[in-house]
Structure formats: C-alpha cells, structure tokens
Design a protein around this motif. Structure first.
Motif, PDB file in Angstrom:
ATOM      1  N   ASN A   1     -12.836   6.729  -1.216  1.00 28.20           N
ATOM      2  CA  ASN A   1     -12.990   5.916  -2.417  1.00 28.20           C
ATOM      3  C   ASN A   1     -14.474   5.701  -2.711  1.00 28.20           C
ATOM      4  N   THR A   2     -14.767   5.323  -3.943  1.00 32.14           N
ATOM      5  CA  THR A   2     -16.130   4.967  -4.295  1.00 32.14           C
ATOM      6  C   THR A   2     -16.513   3.615  -3.675  1.00 32.14           C
ATOM      7  N   ALA A   3     -17.800   3.386  -3.562  1.00 29.00           N
ATOM      8  CA  ALA A   3     -18.332   2.082  -3.147  1.00 29.00           C
ATOM      9  C   ALA A   3     -18.842   1.349  -4.384  1.00 29.00           C
ATOM     10  N   GLY A   4     -18.052   1.394  -5.418  1.00 28.88           N
ATOM     11  CA  GLY A   4     -18.431   0.804  -6.690  1.00 28.88           C
ATOM     12  C   GLY A   4     -19.029   1.823  -7.641  1.00 28.88           C
ATOM     13  N   ILE A   5     -19.029   1.490  -8.926  1.00 32.94           N
ATOM     14  CA  ILE A   5     -19.646   2.315  -9.963  1.00 32.94           C
ATOM     15  C   ILE A   5     -20.799   1.525 -10.556  1.00 32.94           C
ATOM     16  N   VAL A   6     -21.992   2.115 -10.512  1.00 33.39           N
ATOM     17  CA  VAL A   6     -23.239   1.413 -10.812  1.00 33.39           C
ATOM     18  C   VAL A   6     -23.696   1.690 -12.239  1.00 33.39           C
TER      19      VAL A   6
ATOM     20  N   SER B   1     -15.289  -3.286  -8.646  1.00 37.65           N
ATOM     21  CA  SER B   1     -13.885  -3.159  -9.044  1.00 37.65           C
ATOM     22  C   SER B   1     -13.217  -1.981  -8.346  1.00 37.65           C
ATOM     23  N   VAL B   2     -13.980  -0.935  -8.099  1.00 36.48           N
ATOM     24  CA  VAL B   2     -13.441   0.261  -7.436  1.00 36.48           C
ATOM     25  C   VAL B   2     -14.282   0.524  -6.188  1.00 36.48           C
ATOM     26  N   ASP B   3     -14.014  -0.234  -5.152  1.00 36.63           N
ATOM     27  CA  ASP B   3     -14.894  -0.247  -3.990  1.00 36.63           C
ATOM     28  C   ASP B   3     -14.092  -0.545  -2.731  1.00 36.63           C
ATOM     29  N   GLY B   4     -14.090   0.402  -1.791  1.00 35.52           N
ATOM     30  CA  GLY B   4     -13.554   0.120  -0.470  1.00 35.52           C
ATOM     31  C   GLY B   4     -12.238   0.797  -0.155  1.00 35.52           C
ATOM     32  N   GLY B   5     -11.908   0.783   1.135  1.00 35.50           N
ATOM     33  CA  GLY B   5     -10.603   1.264   1.580  1.00 35.50           C
ATOM     34  C   GLY B   5     -10.505   2.746   1.832  1.00 35.50           C
ATOM     35  N   SER B   6     -11.623   3.461   1.937  1.00 39.87           N
ATOM     36  CA  SER B   6     -11.545   4.871   2.323  1.00 39.87           C
ATOM     37  C   SER B   6     -10.859   4.955   3.682  1.00 39.87           C
ATOM     38  N   LYS B   7     -10.024   5.972   3.869  1.00 39.82           N
ATOM     39  CA  LYS B   7      -9.225   6.007   5.092  1.00 39.82           C
ATOM     40  C   LYS B   7      -8.793   7.415   5.439  1.00 39.82           C
ATOM     41  N   ILE B   8      -8.366   7.575   6.680  1.00 41.09           N
ATOM     42  CA  ILE B   8      -7.779   8.820   7.176  1.00 41.09           C
ATOM     43  C   ILE B   8      -6.434   8.481   7.815  1.00 41.09           C
ATOM     44  N   LEU B   9      -5.400   9.206   7.404  1.00 40.27           N
ATOM     45  CA  LEU B   9      -4.056   9.001   7.944  1.00 40.27           C
ATOM     46  C   LEU B   9      -3.569  10.288   8.593  1.00 40.27           C
ATOM     47  N   ASP B  10      -2.758  10.132   9.638  1.00 38.07           N
ATOM     48  CA  ASP B  10      -2.213  11.323  10.276  1.00 38.07           C
ATOM     49  C   ASP B  10      -0.856  11.673   9.686  1.00 38.07           C
ATOM     50  N   TYR B  11      -0.225  12.689  10.226  1.00 35.91           N
ATOM     51  CA  TYR B  11       1.020  13.238   9.701  1.00 35.91           C
ATOM     52  C   TYR B  11       2.216  12.303   9.900  1.00 35.91           C
TER      53      TYR B  11
ATOM     54  N   THR C   1     -12.314   1.806   6.183  1.00 38.43           N
ATOM     55  CA  THR C   1     -13.502   0.987   6.005  1.00 38.43           C
ATOM     56  C   THR C   1     -13.278  -0.043   4.917  1.00 38.43           C
ATOM     57  N   GLY C   2     -14.093  -1.088   4.928  1.00 41.79           N
ATOM     58  CA  GLY C   2     -14.035  -2.114   3.899  1.00 41.79           C
ATOM     59  C   GLY C   2     -14.857  -1.720   2.698  1.00 41.79           C
ATOM     60  N   GLN C   3     -15.514  -2.701   2.067  1.00 39.46           N
ATOM     61  CA  GLN C   3     -16.263  -2.416   0.853  1.00 39.46           C
ATOM     62  C   GLN C   3     -17.706  -2.041   1.174  1.00 39.46           C
ATOM     63  N   GLY C   4     -18.364  -1.451   0.178  1.00 35.12           N
ATOM     64  CA  GLY C   4     -19.753  -1.047   0.320  1.00 35.12           C
ATOM     65  C   GLY C   4     -19.898   0.378   0.806  1.00 35.12           C
TER      66      GLY C   4
END
Length: 339
Positions: free
Chosen positions: A236-241, A249-259, A267-270
């Motif tokens: 995910n983006t860490a916000g749009i500047v 508004s669009v910041d945080g929560g990038s993740k990796i999931l398995d099968y 991760t959180g925001q930023g």
C-alpha cells in the motif's frame, strides 16, 4: 497449468510502503518527468537501504500503486496520457530495471502506460523486472472505474496480445509471478484465471484506506490466497502527497500472506520496510500436491461453471473501441449495465 520442477530455496520478499507524490500540478510532460525522476532517485536509495537491512536473501520487492505519479483527478484521458504516462520502451522503465539489476532483485510495481496499438488511450500496467533488468511481466488492469482497460478494446487487444497477454504469468527463477492492481483483489475471477495458469505469488500494488479490519479488501486478501493456494504480497501507499486529499487517507497495512491466508508480515502507517517475510515455494508446491480437503485447486470443478458464465453478461466489451472518451462515459456505461 505451468509445471515447475526445479527446487527453489526460501527467500525474503518485501512490500515496500512508500509515499506517492502527485504530478497533477505539473504544467507539462517535461515538468512531470522531472518529478518522476526525483522519485526514482529516492526509491533507489530506499530499496538499497531496505535490502541492506533485510539481507542479501531479499529477492523480491513490490512497490505500491501510484508510486510514480499518483492518479488523474480533473485531467481528461488525453491530458493525463500526455503528462504522466510511460511509453512501453520508456527510459523510466530502464531506470527501474537498473535498480533491479543493481540490487539483484525482482522489482515489481505499477504505472500508467501508453500503447502504440491504442493511440490516445492508456492502461494501468503492473510490471516485474528481473535481476538482469528485463521486464518479465506486463499485466494491464482489467477492472477499473474511470479509465480504459483491455476489456474496453477487447477484440483488438486479443488480436494484439492473445488471452495469455490478458492473464500473464511469468515463470521465473524464484516462482511463477502474477499481479492484480488495487481493487481488482475484489474480483476473484481475475486471480483465478492467473491461478489456472500456474501463478504462485500474486503481487498486489494498491493505494487504499487502512485501519478497517473487516474491510472488503482485507477480506479479499485472505480469501484470494486460500482459494488459489498462493502467496499474496500487497504493498500500500504511505499516503499521497501534495494533493487536496488528506495525505494519510491511503496509508498503511502493507502485508504478506501465505497460501493458507495467514499474515506473515504487516506494517502500520508511514513509509516502512517492515512488511517483509520468507517465501518458501518448495513448501507451497508440496502443499499443492497433497491429497485432502485443503487442496482446493485439485477439488475445483471448473467446467461446471463455464456455461453459466457464457450465458450471463455484465459490463460490455469494446465500449471504447480506441476512441477518446470523457469520464462520463464510464458512469453512463455502468448505469446501462445496472439496467
């Protein structure tokens, strides 16, 4: 389905959460290009530093949606194409390939792209560069609200690229890679068609609201890996500047999931490189060969659904036919589809 026999050693993958910086305020293409070049300079530093921290076994880095330009707001299709879109053989792509080569990684991301086969239109392209700097995957977003997709020029697109060009899967040294963009994670058929073609890792560049644990996209990020027995990497983006939209508004929560749909890293925001995890393709392939209730791919009865799909129609194909349209076209077409 693609069959792979070579054993692949476990490696680290990173969903690199970075800010998207808009080029909307640029007066022309030259000014926008200067802003994009500056962004790539920063990305090169962030990737190199992240790999140094994670280790040499970091083999795959995914960048978020909109990371180069953000998205069109008041611009017409023609204006955005001139200002912010990359050519298929663009020097910007060369620079991204150089970053992949310099860091010995597979580098994935998303950009607006022109295609000489479809003048005055543009597509949203999910790309992957291999460690030699070559683009090994080009997936054009198939479901979109306010911009052209291959389905809008379907017949010609199939003539140019075939069905495998619509649903591409790159067989690489680290796995079979595929991609979907943003809210396409909500369309299970897209991921299913990629899974049918052997995809083992689904790359998901996105820019979305974070913090709603039961949001549709969060549910989809769990469902898609379970349904298709694949890893999902979502950046995910860490916000749009530099836009009137509140930055986080669009910041945080990038993740990796398995099968199994289990979150391996998040991760959180930023801006953050905290969403990295080990990917074990050999274990995934063993899991796919097991007999039992958990092997949903082996239990799928795909032929039972084909007739129903052929009988019912939704959003129409070829609605643009390469002609230039305004944003109202997409609203009007959706209204007609609902009717």
């Amino acid at each position: 389905m693609i069959k792979a026999t070579n054993q692949i050693l476990p490696f680290q993958a990173l969903a690199l959460q970075i800010k998207a910086e808009v080029v909307n305020q640029a007066n022309d293409r030259q000014e926008a290009r200067g802003m994009i070049e500056q962004k790539i300079d920063r990305i090169a530093q962030q990737i190199a530093a992240s790999k140094a921290f994670i280790g040499s076994n970091c083999k795959l880095v995914l960048l978020p949606e909109y990371f180069l330009t953000s998205f069109p707001m008041a611009e017409s299709l023609t204006t955005w194409a001139k200002k912010a879109c990359l050519e298929m053989t663009d020097p910007i792509y060369d620079r991204l390939g150089e970053i992949a080569q310099r860091n010995n990684i597979f580098l994935a991301g998303n950009a607006y792209e022109l295609d000489p086969n479809f003048p005055k239109l543009y597509f949203q392209n999910c790309f992957v560069f291999d460690p030699s700097g070559n683009m090994v995957l080009r997936y054009r977003r198939l479901n979109w609200m306010f911009a052209p997709t291959p389905h809008d020029v379907w017949d010609k697109y199939l003539d140019c690229y075939g069905l495998e060009g619509v649903f591409p899967v790159a067989k690489t040294a680290i796995s079979n890679l595929a991609a979907v963009a943003s809210d396409e994670i909500l369309f299970p058929e897209v991921t299913r068609c990629l899974g049918m073609r052997g995809a083992e890792i689904l790359l998901h560049p996105t820019s979305e609201i974070y913090g709603q644990a039961r949001s549709p996209k969060e549910a989809a990020k769990v469902s898609r890996p379970v349904e298709n027995m694949m890893y999902v990497i979502s950046a995910n983006t860490a916000g749009i500047v530099n836009t009137s939209i509140p930055e986080v508004s669009v910041d945080g929560g990038s993740k990796i999931l398995d099968y199994r749909g289990l979150i391996l890293a998040e991760t959180g925001q930023g801006e953050s490189m905290a969403a990295y995890a080990e990917i074990d393709i050999t274990v995934l392939r063993q899991y796919r060969r097991q007999v039992g209730m958990k092997n949903l791919l082996a239990r799928q009865r795909w032929d039972a659904y084909t007739e129903s799909y052929s009988q019912f129609y939704g959003y129409p194909a070829n609605s643009m036919d390469s002609k230039v349209v305004e944003r109202k076209h997409f609203i009007e077409t959706q209204r007609a589809t609902i009717e």
